[in-house]
Design an enzyme around this catalytic site. Structure first.
Site, PDB file in Angstrom:
ATOM      1  CD  GLU A   1      -2.928  -1.256   2.263  1.00 11.88           C
ATOM      2  OE1 GLU A   1      -2.651  -0.728   3.352  1.00 11.88           O
ATOM      3  OE2 GLU A   1      -4.004  -1.838   2.038  1.00 11.88           O
TER       4      GLU A   1
ATOM      5  CG  ASP B   1      -7.570  -5.513   5.055  1.00 13.23           C
ATOM      6  OD1 ASP B   1      -7.108  -5.782   6.176  1.00 13.23           O
ATOM      7  OD2 ASP B   1      -7.608  -4.371   4.580  1.00 13.23           O
TER       8      ASP B   1
ATOM      9  CD  GLU C   1      -9.875  -1.215   8.225  1.00  9.58           C
ATOM     10  OE1 GLU C   1      -8.965  -1.835   8.785  1.00  9.58           O
ATOM     11  OE2 GLU C   1      -9.764  -0.702   7.101  1.00  9.58           O
TER      12      GLU C   1
HETATM   13  C1  BDP Z   1      -6.163  -2.201   6.151  1.00  7.60           C
HETATM   14  C2  BDP Z   1      -6.441  -0.833   6.664  1.00  7.60           C
HETATM   15  C3  BDP Z   1      -5.281   0.098   6.533  1.00  7.60           C
HETATM   16  C4  BDP Z   1      -4.026  -0.549   7.078  1.00  7.60           C
HETATM   17  C5  BDP Z   1      -3.791  -1.856   6.385  1.00  7.60           C
HETATM   18  C6  BDP Z   1      -2.640  -2.657   6.964  1.00  7.60           C
HETATM   19  O1  BDP Z   1      -7.554  -0.324   5.960  1.00  7.60           O
HETATM   20  O2  BDP Z   1      -5.610   1.260   7.224  1.00  7.60           O
HETATM   21  O3  BDP Z   1      -2.934   0.267   6.929  1.00  7.60           O
HETATM   22  O4  BDP Z   1      -4.916  -2.680   6.529  1.00  7.60           O
HETATM   23  O5  BDP Z   1      -2.913  -3.614   7.668  1.00  7.60           O
HETATM   24  O6  BDP Z   1      -7.097  -3.024   6.752  1.00  7.60           O
HETATM   25  O7  BDP Z   1      -1.497  -2.348   6.708  1.00  7.60           O
END
Ligand code: BDP
Length: 689
Positions: free
Chosen positions: A296, A375, A403
């Protein structure tokens, strides 16, 4: 109940005979002499606090023996008084105990007796003391204690996604308890209270900054911030908790020292060695680094055409002389994929990236793997990476912060979900290769392993936004200590500690908590397909919110059917990542469990589930049912009015009312979408817009 104290309420004992018995046992406590370690000081403080509040009396601390008829003895097995109380045979037996294990035993004597709490380390003694206080809070008799506890997971960790501007990524309980305005907080009392809560459920490690390490946080590893970090470390140390920092892989560049962060460059390697040295000067028991790399948009070794092995091992080498470890996250996937490309399957990414690297990581590296391949959705199969790397330390990452599960506005108790994950049999080494045996290190004999959870706390008075979400934090700790505890056991404990002994309260809240995950699943994305949330903040329904984006999160609904074909035969081939017979179970429509159907298969709306319902009717039914179930939760809660303080009652009621409004929205958005797509009416003729 007092929101702030969570499960350490220490309410005054009202049962007279128990109170007298407890008073007898705890009036005098023997602690090891000499200069007390910070941990022993914490033990003393906690006993003063707990006994003072529950029994309204001071504790008389002594060193060594005392002529008292009743005495509680806290000490290591080699201490003469402990030996004398337990006898040489038992003491010898106890020498086998692991560092964090403890034993609590009541030894009767002609008149009176001794309660002995023993273990090899001060941390073990602290755990024993919290156990004793827990028993007292639950009104258990102390006359015949014979307890031996060993934590199953070596690392029992929280990951804080806190930023130094005070915000918390995916935080739903106020702002950070660690940072304010770019600096570390001066509110040490709050951190101390947090450390107490965590130690009381056996947490022993914590990463105190977000895995997405931005500009200011990158500086946490520099002398500008290390003195303040060391202060936090000192507080946690006195509760047996080691701290970790999330690091920015590009630190050498971003801090302006080098023009590359290439892990094979000797200047870079030297740079990290020096940073490690700096850190350990301030924090001699520093745990190590938590790393999100090449994920990401975070930097990582890929920038330099290097591998994750190169990246992780470089950091591991720097930490090795000081006993530190690298926790390297496996949440690595292409977040810029083209939604038209049906071959790239995000679910396959972690396995594809990491499995081929088995055996190449140094032994102070642990791979941290999210429970599912996507996720933290409400329902995902277990990540096939668990067990697939026999020669590489692995640990679990759960998300305690909600989340995707209602953001602490909805009630969603996650212990039952975590239990299912930990109990899942991967068949990695034949039958019985459960996830819990992989992450506790026993299946493959890992050097390091355990469970991490993304924390759900913030500066709100009640820590977790929704007071009932405290149960998720408690449950996480208890489950990582002992994954064999049942969800029911943990739940009942939490309620008794938090709300007291009233059977109606226990029964009602237990029912609410234990049903809440399934209820949440009912009214959100169906049958394991996931997502269908608003992009960005992830709250509330939006069926196509992520359908045509770059994140790899699709459901492929059209007028004929829905679901992601991940089979080997006609789909992405993801099922091949599982060991047999799981592979075949998921591959076949006949054996794939209903709750994962749309995760693994694309089917017509008229496909019949094992339950006998069609997919479309299942969607309608569960979404109507979800609303009724939330109404049921409200009815149940209302019957508890007057049983505890009004503030708690009102607070939870208002969250439930908000949930109800929101559930209706979920129902209507999802049902309408699928009615319009499929054109198939509800068999029961309920209103669909
Ligand atoms: C996702 C989240 C994000 C996190 C990412 C992670 O939306 O904010 O940075 O995972 O785990 O679930 O790195």
């Amino acid at each position: 109940m007092n929101h702030y104290h969570c499960w350490l309420q220490y309410r005054p004992m009202t049962n007279q005979s128990l109170r007298q018995s407890y008073q007898q046992w705890l009036r005098c406590v023997s602690l090891p002499g000499g200069h007390p370690s910070p941990l022993l000081q914490s033990i003393r403080d906690e006993l003063n606090r707990g006994i003072g509040a529950m029994l309204q009396m001071p504790v008389d601390f002594v060193e060594g023996s005392s002529p008292q008829n009743y005495l509680t003895v806290i000490g290591k097995p080699n201490q003469p008084l402990v030996r004398e109380c337990l006898g040489p045979k038992l003491v010898e037996d106890l020498y086998q105990m692991k560092d964090e294990a403890y034993c609590i035993r009541t030894v009767a004597q002609a008149e009176g007796g001794r309660i002995v709490i023993t273990g090899h380390t001060d941390r073990a003694l602290l755990y024993g003391v919290f156990h004793l206080l827990r028993l007292m809070q639950m009104n258990e008799p102390l006359e015949q204690l014979d307890i031996r506890e060993t934590p199953r997971n070596p690392l029992r960790m929280l990951n804080h996604w806190d930023n130094m501007d005070g915000s918390v990524e995916r935080g739903y309980a106020g702002s950070s308890i660690f940072y304010e305005h770019g600096r570390i907080t001066t509110n040490e009392q709050r951190i101390r209270d947090y450390a107490r809560l965590l130690a009381s459920v056996g947490i022993n490690s914590i990463a105190i900054n977000n895995v997405n390490v931005h500009e200011t946080e990158t500086k946490l590893i520099t002398p500008a911030f290390l003195p303040d970090v060391a202060k936090i470390a000192g507080i946690f140390r006195s509760y047996g908790i080691q701290i970790f920092l999330s690091i920015n892989f590009a630190s050498p560049v971003e801090l302006g020292d080098l023009d590359t962060a290439d892990p094979l460059d000797s200047a870079v390697r030297q740079w990290w060695k020096e940073r490690a040295k700096d850190i350990y000067q301030y924090i001699p028991d520093f745990g190590g680094f938590l790393v999100k790399a090449d994920s990401e948009h975070r930097p990582g070794p890929f920038t330099y055409n290097r591998t994750h092995v190169d990246g992780a091992n470089m950091l591991a080498e720097a930490l090795h002389p000081f006993g530190g470890i690298v926790i390297w996250r496996c949440f690595v996937y292409n977040c810029m994929q083209d939604w038209r490309d049906r071959q790239t399957d995000r679910a396959k990414a972690a396995y594809d990236h990491f499995q081929p690297l088995d055996g190449k990581f140094l032994d102070n590296v642990i791979l941290q793997i999210k429970n599912g391949p996507m996720d933290f959705q409400v329902r995902e199969p277990v990540s096939p990476l668990f067990g697939a790397m026999e020669q590489t330390n692995q640990m679990m990452e759960f998300q305690i912060t909600q989340e995707y599960t209602g953001q602490q506005r909805h009630l969603c108790y996650l212990v039952p979900q975590w239990k299912e994950v930990l109990d899942f049999d991967t068949y990695a080494k034949g039958e019985g290769s459960t996830v819990k045996r992989i992450v506790d290190g026993s299946l493959y004999g890992f050097k390091h392993s355990g469970i991490a959870g993304v924390a759900n706390v913030g500066s709100d008075e009640n820590w977790t936004g929704h007071t009932l979400a405290q149960a998720n934090l408690y449950g996480f700790g208890r489950l990582t200590w002992n994954p064999d505890l049942s969800a029911e056991q943990i739940t009942e404990e939490w309620i008794r500690l938090t709300f007291g002994p009233d059977p109606q309260v226990i029964e009602t809240i237990a029912h609410m908590l234990l049903s809440s995950w399934r209820i949440y699943e009912n009214y959100t994305a169906p049958l394991g397909v996931g997502w269908m949330v608003n992009p960005g903040h992830h709250y509330g329904p939006n069926v196509d919110g992520y359908e045509y984006s770059r994140w790899g999160t699709y459901h492929y609904a059209d007028c004929f059917g829905i679901g992601v074909d991940r089979t080997m035969k006609t789909g992405t081939g993801y099922t091949a990542q599982y060991f047999s017979p799981n592979r075949e179970m998921y591959e076949s429509l006949d054996t794939c469990p209903d709750e994962y159907l749309l995760f693994f298969h694309h089917v017509p709306y008229t496909h019949r589930l094992k339950s006998g319902e069609t997919v479309i009717q299942h969607i309608y039914n569960t979404h109507f049912e979800g609303v009724e179930q939330v109404k049921g939760l409200i009815e149940k809660w209302k019957r508890l009015e007057g049983k505890f303080n009004q503030q708690t009652f009102d607070h939870v009621l208002s969250r439930l009312m908000e949930q109800l409004e929101h559930v209706k929205e979920w129902r209507d958005v999802i049902n309408t979408y699928f009615y319009r797509k499929s054109g198939i009416p509800d068999e029961k003729n309920r209103t669909i817009y």
